[in-house]
Scaffold this active site. Structure first.
Site, short mmCIF file in Angstrom:
data_model
loop_
_atom_site.label_atom_id
_atom_site.label_comp_id
_atom_site.label_asym_id
_atom_site.label_seq_id
_atom_site.Cartn_x
_atom_site.Cartn_y
_atom_site.Cartn_z
N PHE A 1 0.82 -1.21 0.00
CA PHE A 1 0.00 0.00 0.00
C PHE A 1 0.86 1.27 0.00
CE2 PHE A 1 -2.78 2.62 3.15
CZ PHE A 1 -3.18 3.48 2.15
N ILE A 2 1.56 1.51 1.07
CA ILE A 2 2.34 2.75 1.18
C ILE A 2 3.57 2.69 0.28
CG2 ILE A 2 3.66 4.21 2.76
CD1 ILE A 2 1.66 3.34 4.97
N ASP B 1 10.37 -6.52 -2.93
CA ASP B 1 9.13 -7.05 -2.37
C ASP B 1 9.08 -8.56 -2.54
OD1 ASP B 1 6.24 -5.43 -1.66
OD2 ASP B 1 6.10 -7.59 -2.03
N ALA C 1 6.88 -5.37 6.09
CA ALA C 1 6.56 -5.82 7.44
C ALA C 1 5.37 -6.77 7.39
CB ALA C 1 6.23 -4.64 8.35
N TYR D 1 2.56 -7.10 16.88
CA TYR D 1 2.89 -6.15 15.81
C TYR D 1 3.37 -4.83 16.41
CZ TYR D 1 2.18 -2.52 12.32
OH TYR D 1 2.35 -1.43 11.51
N LYS E 1 7.29 -3.05 16.39
CA LYS E 1 7.57 -1.68 15.96
C LYS E 1 8.19 -0.86 17.10
CE LYS E 1 6.11 -1.91 11.70
NZ LYS E 1 6.98 -1.63 10.55
N ASN F 1 -3.84 5.78 11.40
CA ASN F 1 -4.74 4.99 10.54
C ASN F 1 -4.75 5.52 9.12
OD1 ASN F 1 -5.70 4.27 13.36
ND2 ASN F 1 -6.93 2.90 12.10
N LYS G 1 -5.08 -5.28 0.46
CA LYS G 1 -4.90 -5.63 1.86
C LYS G 1 -6.09 -6.44 2.38
CE LYS G 1 -3.11 -2.78 4.81
NZ LYS G 1 -2.89 -1.62 5.68
N ARG H 1 -10.22 7.35 16.17
CA ARG H 1 -8.95 7.10 15.50
C ARG H 1 -8.43 8.41 14.89
NH1 ARG H 1 -9.44 2.87 17.51
NH2 ARG H 1 -9.24 0.77 16.65
#
Length: 332
Positions: A21-22, A43, A97, A159, A163, A189, A198, A228
């Site tokens: 995504f990012i 990747d 990740a 998770y 981090k 978020n 995803k 959020r």
């Protein structure tokens, strides 16, 4: 070498997790705005393996990179970093990740997120590359908002713990006068284009938008007042780019700085999509964060980061893509 933000001509830029995504948004940003840079995507790409939850073990998807014309390096971050040894990178944007917060295999998450990060840091030192990496608001767990760097960091799942350990390592290295610039960005978020693949781990904004279009009804955990800090993808990309010329290495929050409820999301979606019903259901997750809000004062001071998208602005910008995903049945 000098770490300055110029046109990046002839600079070598590595993006790990670049089919995600990012990562894919970063790759396409650099390709569009810095066409003379050399852009590399590293990747694993997804295969047919799934976590017990049913979510894919890898979120990298080739369709996120259909417009990408840089170099692709295929590899697993836990065992294939040797494929990067012969390159001389100037900047490393580390996005790879396991980001599925429902994953319970602690050993796998720590190996993939933390141990591989340590090895990538050594590679960055060898190549004298600036390292900019993805941390997470998951480091704060359910501690009171607003969330500030160095205060009340109590993750609720492995998770977030992985981090947090990345950030602790970074802070120790910086205290020892790290040989390279290093920036950790704690994403809140994030939502926006290229998160389609995803699946169930995509933002609730995408999932709720698709539910509304398909069923004219959405489901929320009781009673939609969980809050959020929703941040649009373009602001996340902005923070990564600003990090190149950061005044100071360190850990920084990347959010909107505003906390919104899921009912606020529903109201914004109704404004764009028309009316639909809301069904409230029990929340099965004990680690579910009830309130996040980024304190972005350090990000504003040392990254010159200023969010440009409110929740409503981000949703409005995203709606055409959500409609396209629905009409073309792209969600999975």
């Amino acid at each position: 070498m000098k770490y300055i933000y110029d046109d990046l001509a002839d600079r070598n830029i590595l993006i790990t997790g670049g089919a995600g995504f990012i990562g894919s948004n970063l790759a396409l940003y650099f390709q569009k705005h810095h066409p003379l840079a050399n852009i590399y995507v590293f990747d694993k790409f997804r295969d047919n393996t799934l976590f017990p939850s049913g979510n894919p073990t890898s979120l990298g998807h080739f369709k996120n990179l259909l417009d990408f014309r840089g170099e692709i390096i295929i590899g697993d971050i836990t065992k294939d970093l040797h494929k990067l040894k012969n390159h001389n990178f100037d900047y490393i944007f580390h996005q790879a990740a396991i980001s599925d917060t429902t994953t319970t295999d602690q050993n796998l998450v720590m190996q993939t997120n933390f141990e591989a990060f340590l090895q990538l840091y050594e590679l960055a030192k060898e190549q004298n590359a600036m390292l900019i990496y993805a941390s997470s608001a998951g480091t704060y767990g359910n501690t009171p908002a607003p969330n500030r760097i160095g205060i009340a960091e109590v993750p609720e799942n492995v998770y977030g713990y992985s981090k947090l350990n990345m950030d602790i390592f970074t802070q120790k290295e910086l205290a020892k006068d790290s040989k390279i610039p290093i920036i950790g960005l704690r994403y809140f978020n994030v939502f926006g284009p290229h998160e389609t693949f995803k699946g169930k781990t995509a933002s609730m904004i995408l999932q709720l938008g698709l539910q509304a279009l398909e069923y004219k009804k959405v489901r929320l955990f009781e009673f939609g007042e969980q809050r959020r800090d929703f941040v649009y993808i373009k602001d996340v990309i902005q923070a990564n780019i600003k990090a190149i010329e950061a005044q100071k290495s360190g850990i920084y929050n990347v959010g909107s700085g505003v906390s919104s409820s899921f009912n606020d999301v529903i109201a914004a979606l109704k404004d764009e999509l028309g009316g639909f019903e809301v069904e409230y259901i029990k929340n099965p997750y004990s680690f579910f964060q009830t309130h996040t809000q980024a304190d972005i004062s350090l990000s504003q001071e040392f990254l010159s980061y200023t969010p440009r998208f409110s929740l409503r602005d981000g949703i409005k910008a995203y709606i055409p893509e959500i409609r396209r995903i629905f009409e073309q049945k792209l969600f999975c």
